[in-house]
Design a protein around this motif. Sequence first.
Motif, PDB file in Angstrom:
ATOM      1  N   VAL A   1      27.913   8.784  95.741  1.00 39.02           N
ATOM      2  CA  VAL A   1      27.103   9.239  95.490  1.00 39.02           C
ATOM      3  C   VAL A   1      26.396   8.750  94.402  1.00 39.02           C
ATOM      4  N   LYS A   2      27.705   8.068  93.195  1.00 36.22           N
ATOM      5  CA  LYS A   2      27.606   7.648  92.810  1.00 36.22           C
ATOM      6  C   LYS A   2      26.281   6.231  92.687  1.00 36.22           C
ATOM      7  N   ARG A   3      25.911   6.211  94.417  1.00 36.42           N
ATOM      8  CA  ARG A   3      25.361   4.669  94.677  1.00 36.42           C
ATOM      9  C   ARG A   3      23.634   5.522  94.970  1.00 36.42           C
ATOM     10  N   TYR A   4      23.283   6.907  94.898  1.00 37.11           N
ATOM     11  CA  TYR A   4      22.271   7.426  95.686  1.00 37.11           C
ATOM     12  C   TYR A   4      21.276   7.338  94.427  1.00 37.11           C
ATOM     13  N   SER A   5      19.692   7.361  94.382  1.00 37.01           N
ATOM     14  CA  SER A   5      19.407   7.855  93.995  1.00 37.01           C
ATOM     15  C   SER A   5      18.942   9.018  93.361  1.00 37.01           C
ATOM     16  N   SER A   6      17.984   9.265  92.282  1.00 37.53           N
ATOM     17  CA  SER A   6      18.358  10.421  91.963  1.00 37.53           C
ATOM     18  C   SER A   6      17.646  11.425  92.901  1.00 37.53           C
ATOM     19  N   GLY A   7      16.534  11.633  93.248  1.00 40.82           N
ATOM     20  CA  GLY A   7      15.796  11.469  94.913  1.00 40.82           C
ATOM     21  C   GLY A   7      16.930  12.437  95.690  1.00 40.82           C
ATOM     22  N   MET A   8      17.827  11.179  96.133  1.00 36.07           N
ATOM     23  CA  MET A   8      18.907  11.700  97.404  1.00 36.07           C
ATOM     24  C   MET A   8      19.390  12.529  96.452  1.00 36.07           C
ATOM     25  N   TYR A   9      20.270  12.501  94.922  1.00 36.80           N
ATOM     26  CA  TYR A   9      21.034  13.536  94.830  1.00 36.80           C
ATOM     27  C   TYR A   9      20.618  14.974  94.560  1.00 36.80           C
ATOM     28  N   VAL A  10      18.957  15.052  94.815  1.00 36.95           N
ATOM     29  CA  VAL A  10      18.962  16.372  94.708  1.00 36.95           C
ATOM     30  C   VAL A  10      18.391  16.892  95.853  1.00 36.95           C
ATOM     31  N   ARG A  11      18.052  15.948  96.993  1.00 34.74           N
ATOM     32  CA  ARG A  11      17.797  16.426  98.108  1.00 34.74           C
ATOM     33  C   ARG A  11      19.371  17.286  98.323  1.00 34.74           C
ATOM     34  N   LEU A  12      20.565  16.232  97.901  1.00 42.65           N
ATOM     35  CA  LEU A  12      21.123  16.747  99.076  1.00 42.65           C
ATOM     36  C   LEU A  12      22.175  18.070  98.636  1.00 42.65           C
ATOM     37  N   ALA A  13      22.260  18.077  96.965  1.00 45.60           N
ATOM     38  CA  ALA A  13      22.345  19.250  96.101  1.00 45.60           C
ATOM     39  C   ALA A  13      21.855  20.642  96.263  1.00 45.60           C
ATOM     40  N   PHE A  14      20.557  20.428  96.706  1.00 48.04           N
ATOM     41  CA  PHE A  14      19.612  21.157  97.440  1.00 48.04           C
ATOM     42  C   PHE A  14      19.975  22.330  98.386  1.00 48.04           C
ATOM     43  N   ALA A  15      20.097  21.387  99.823  1.00 49.94           N
ATOM     44  CA  ALA A  15      20.686  21.228 101.272  1.00 49.94           C
ATOM     45  C   ALA A  15      21.745  22.161 100.822  1.00 49.94           C
ATOM     46  N   VAL A  16      22.698  22.253  99.956  1.00 56.00           N
ATOM     47  CA  VAL A  16      24.397  22.365 100.185  1.00 56.00           C
ATOM     48  C   VAL A  16      24.147  23.936  99.747  1.00 56.00           C
ATOM     49  N   ALA A  17      23.110  23.693  98.588  1.00 58.43           N
ATOM     50  CA  ALA A  17      22.855  25.386  97.778  1.00 58.43           C
ATOM     51  C   ALA A  17      22.260  26.478  98.743  1.00 58.43           C
ATOM     52  N   ALA A  18      20.922  25.780  99.613  1.00 58.27           N
ATOM     53  CA  ALA A  18      20.394  26.561 100.309  1.00 58.27           C
ATOM     54  C   ALA A  18      21.327  26.965 101.684  1.00 58.27           C
ATOM     55  N   PHE A  19      21.734  25.524 101.713  1.00 54.87           N
ATOM     56  CA  PHE A  19      22.279  26.114 103.657  1.00 54.87           C
ATOM     57  C   PHE A  19      23.703  27.292 103.390  1.00 54.87           C
ATOM     58  N   LEU A  20      24.207  27.222 102.512  1.00 56.62           N
ATOM     59  CA  LEU A  20      25.736  27.421 101.812  1.00 56.62           C
ATOM     60  C   LEU A  20      25.470  28.719 102.592  1.00 56.62           C
ATOM     61  N   GLU A  21      24.280  29.646 101.740  1.00 52.21           N
ATOM     62  CA  GLU A  21      24.027  30.787 102.079  1.00 52.21           C
ATOM     63  C   GLU A  21      24.523  31.749 100.880  1.00 52.21           C
ATOM     64  N   PRO A  22      24.041  31.631  99.651  1.00 55.71           N
ATOM     65  CA  PRO A  22      24.388  32.322  98.439  1.00 55.71           C
ATOM     66  C   PRO A  22      23.408  33.720  98.109  1.00 55.71           C
ATOM     67  N   ASP A  23      23.880  34.520  97.892  1.00 58.24           N
ATOM     68  CA  ASP A  23      22.735  35.538  97.475  1.00 58.24           C
ATOM     69  C   ASP A  23      22.106  35.647  95.984  1.00 58.24           C
ATOM     70  N   ILE A  24      22.595  34.486  95.778  1.00 54.02           N
ATOM     71  CA  ILE A  24      21.547  34.697  94.335  1.00 54.02           C
ATOM     72  C   ILE A  24      21.322  33.156  94.136  1.00 54.02           C
ATOM     73  N   LEU A  25      20.299  32.258  94.728  1.00 54.97           N
ATOM     74  CA  LEU A  25      19.703  30.353  94.372  1.00 54.97           C
ATOM     75  C   LEU A  25      19.257  30.573  93.149  1.00 54.97           C
ATOM     76  N   ILE A  26      19.977  29.501  92.178  1.00 57.89           N
ATOM     77  CA  ILE A  26      19.098  29.337  91.120  1.00 57.89           C
ATOM     78  C   ILE A  26      18.783  27.852  90.790  1.00 57.89           C
ATOM     79  N   ILE A  27      17.430  27.607  90.373  1.00 57.40           N
ATOM     80  CA  ILE A  27      16.848  26.352  90.730  1.00 57.40           C
ATOM     81  C   ILE A  27      15.856  25.833  89.588  1.00 57.40           C
TER      82      ILE A  27
END
Length: 420
Positions: free
Chosen positions: A166-192
């Motif tokens: 991921v060190k070769r990802y752009s900032s946009g790709m970073y945040v796309r993947l990070a958001f997808a992980v945070a959203a789909f792994l079903e936390p009870d509280i999501l902080i953005i």
Amino acid sequence: MKDIILKAENISKQYRLGQVGTGTMAHDLNRWWHQVRGKENPYLKIGDTNDRSTKGESDYVWALQNINFEVERGEILGIIGKNGAGKSTLLKILSRVTAPTTGSIKFGGRVASLLEVGTGFNGEMTGRENIFLNGAILGMTKKEITAKIDEIIDFSGCERYIDTPVKRYSSGMYVRLAFAVAAFLEPDILIIDEVLAVGDAEFQKKAIGKMQDISREGGRTVLFVSHNMAAVKSLCTRGIVLENGNVKFDGKIENAVSFYLSGDSESQNKKTFSSEYDKKEFRLHEISLNPIGKSSDDVLDEYQKIEINTVFTLKDIDSKLHVTFVLNNEMGDSLFTFSHVNNKLKLNQGLNKIKCTLPEGFLNIGSYYLSLYIIENSQTTLFVEKDIMSFNVQEGEREIGSWMGKEPGFIKPKFDWLID
């Protein structure tokens, strides 16, 4: 009974300014000596408020002071305020990245946070490996993560690079993947925290749609920080306004945005006039503005019909007075003049309630000022007061992914168009 999933009680955070190591040991020893004797930390009694625009007198500053609020399960809470107001500090405390100086937080479930681009990612690991790493941090089992991984990769749009570090990802790709992980792994509280601003319009639309889905269908809670008021109004149901480390407003999101934009807790849409506006020929009582069908306490936005109401007593019918307004923008430019005489309406002797309705979507986003003229016999100005009151037109609710912000110009007339 309310189902409270997060409760913050008397949260405060104090920081010491200056370079680390200059006098810190002496302060630490002083704190320890007070603690041994069962006394309060002496440095909690000092410190300036969190105002970045002024020079302070203390080495300590309160980034947050006495923050109290509750969040219900399934609620989407917007946290807004100027740069330096304490938003990110609050989210770091809620995410357990840092501890509060005083106060406590009670959680009713698992928390996932997205505080800045690349939070929790190891740059040397691939996107796929980071999904498992973040899932483990959130307390998910390998089996649970594997069941969701295809959805995460598909949502992120990074499938081609998922096995690349991921060190070769752009900032946009970073945040796309990070958001997808945070959203789909079903936390009870999501902080953005603001990170969606890095993504393009397509991803913003997908991300906010996903947050709405997990709130409505999954009953999960979202805390959302952004400077994009259209996104905040489209997503959130309730808003908290932070200013200099303090909660200045907590209520409906439309009113929170209005408070933030106006910088004043008092209604900007209503003004009552004192006896100095009691003249020989007339008495001016009140001017107010409201969206049609609502009150002056409601916010005005770019898509509404707006009513301007003037309460006015005519003392002598022979005076033949009429009320005229000039609308100016924030730079003092006169946009147009309007009066009830243009509709051939005449004031009655005694109390008059004059109503003027601006068309739907007529005024653009921005601040406006009304100047009042009382004219006699269509030629003599009996009274004039420039900028007698001001009001704000906010950004209306827009579809995420469409144009956000103010379009050029101050008015947005709806002309008739025809295509043959």
